[in-house]
Every structure is written in structure tokens, then in C-alpha cells.
Enzyme design. Structure first.
Site: not given
Ligand code: 5RP
Length: 217
Positions: A95-96, A103, A121
Site C-alpha cells: 500500500g505504499g 490489490e 523488501k
Molecule cells: C502499491 C503497493 C506496491 O506493490 C508496493 O508499494 C511496492 O511498490 P514498488 O514496486 O514501487 O516498490 O503495494 O500500493
């Protein structure tokens, strides 16, 4: 190798799982931005895809990947998405990008939910805030109940479903199941960004040139 290169490698490995005729859920974020061209390059036919954000939908369509509304498919063969953090037992914080409500719905509909990410991650313990999507209706009362640990995310537009994106920064991250249940118990919370291992099939993490695959469930 940069983290962005690692995102691309993980995404390209996951793209190999998509086959012609599949129903596919497409996540959101910079890792998924590498997934979409990799899927497009495969030249597959008869894909039916749903997207978890407007940005993903637009990028997919620009690459010739068909995207439809998620209202007629009752399940998906596969969904592929990034994550903000993942613990050794397969809990995610997502949710970043504020897309966690869609999702999670897409992940829950998929027979296989594949998580892709770079080597930043995986974490032993969560450190990120937990993203929330709050109903706009009664927002002030929801925030009053949730208390000072929850703040509305600044400069963030409403979600495509009209929700308000916020973040929880408080105790409980060492027990995500209990925290998830507590956050979800509030009627003003439309979605929270803790994804349980039961939703996750496999995690693809790139470290340098290698992509580590971990089966969760
Ligand atoms: C968006 C998300 C993304 O999957 C999460 O933030 C990872 O982002 P990124 O692939 O840019 O690192 O949850 O709501």
C-alpha cells in the site's frame, strides 16, 4: 546491480508464469512497471487482465495488454504484485502506492498470488507504517476512534473507490495477525495493508543477478 535492476529481474522471472488464455491480476508500483513490458514481450494471446490501479491499467493498455473492469471475472488464474516489506513467514506490508484495497481483492481472487521485489523488501521485522484506506463517510469519527497512531497521508488523492489513504504508525507490528484484526474491526476502515501468508503463493526476490523463489502456500 541497482535495486531497480533487481525489480526488473524479479518481474521478468514472474512474467514467465503467465500463459496464453490466463486471467491475470496486475499489481501496482515500480516493480510491476517492469512486469508489464515483460508480459507484453511474450506475445501471449487471449489474456484477460484486471488492473489494481489506473496507472497500471494505462501502462498495460499502452503496451497492448488487454485490461477489463473487475466485475465479470469471478476468479483469476494468477496475480502478480510488488510489496513494501515481506517477513520470513510471508506476511506483507503493501500500500505504499495507496492501492492496497484493490490489490488485496485481486490477490484474494487469484489461484496463485506471486509477490515480486528487490533485495530491500525482505525484513526480519516490519518497519513500515501500515497503509489504510478509510471510507470518506464519517472520516472525522473514524480518525477519532483510531487515535493519534493514524494520520491521513498528505498530498494523496482519493483512491479510485473514493477512499482516503492513511497510515498507521503504532504498536503491534510484531503480531501482524492481531494488528490486522484490530484495524479491520473498525467500520471506517475499508482496507489495511497487512497481507497474510495465506494469500501468498510464491515470493520472487532478486539479489544481484539471482532470483530467489520462496513458496509460501
Ligand atoms: C502499491 C503497493 C506496491 O506493490 C508496493 O508499494 C511496492 O511498490 P514498488 O514496486 O514501487 O516498490 O503495494 O500500493
Amino acid at each position: 546491480m541497482s535495486l531497480d535492476d533487481e525489480k526488473r529481474l524479479a518481474a521478468e522471472a514472474a512474467a514467465e508464469l503467465v500463459e496464453s488464455g490466463m486471467t491475470v491480476g496486475l499489481g501496482t508500483g515500480s516493480t510491476v512497471a517492469h512486469l508489464l513490458p515483460a508480459v507484453a514481450r511474450r506475445g501471449l494471446t487471449d489474456l484477460r487482465c484486471v488492473a489494481t490501479s489506473v496507472a497500471t491499467s494505462e501502462q498495460a493498455r499502452s503496451l497492448g495488454i488487454p485490461v477489463e473492469e473487475f466485475n465479470s471475472l469471478d476468479r483469476l488464474d494468477i496475480a502478480i504484485d510488488g510489496t513494501d516489506e515481506v517477513t520470513p513467514d510471508g506476511w506483507l506490508i503493501k500500500g505504499g502506492g495507496g492501492a492496497h484495497l484493490r490489490e488485496k481483492i485481486v490477490a484474494a481472487a487469484a489461484d496463485r498470488f506471486i509477490v515480486i521485489g528487490d533485495s530491500s523488501k525482505p525484513v526480519e521485522k516490519f518497519t513500515w507504517p501500515v497503509p489504510l484506506e478509510l471510507f470518506a463517510f464519517g472520516l472525522a469519527s473514524t480518525l477519532a476512534r483510531l487515535g493519534d497512531d493514524v494520520t491521513v497521508r498528505p498530498d494523496t488523492p482519493p483512491s479510485p473507490d473514493g477512499g482516503v489513504i492513511a497510515d498507521y504508525r503504532g504498536p503491534g507490528l510484531d503480531d501482524p495477525a492481531t494488528l490486522a484484526a484490530r484495524l479491520e474491526a473498525d467500520p471506517g476502515v475499508a482496507a489495511q495493508g497487512l497481507f497474510p501468508p495465506s494469500l501468498v503463493s510464491e515470493i520472487f526476490v532478486a539479489r544481484g543477478k539471482d532470483v530467489e523463489r520462496t513458496t509460501i502456500g
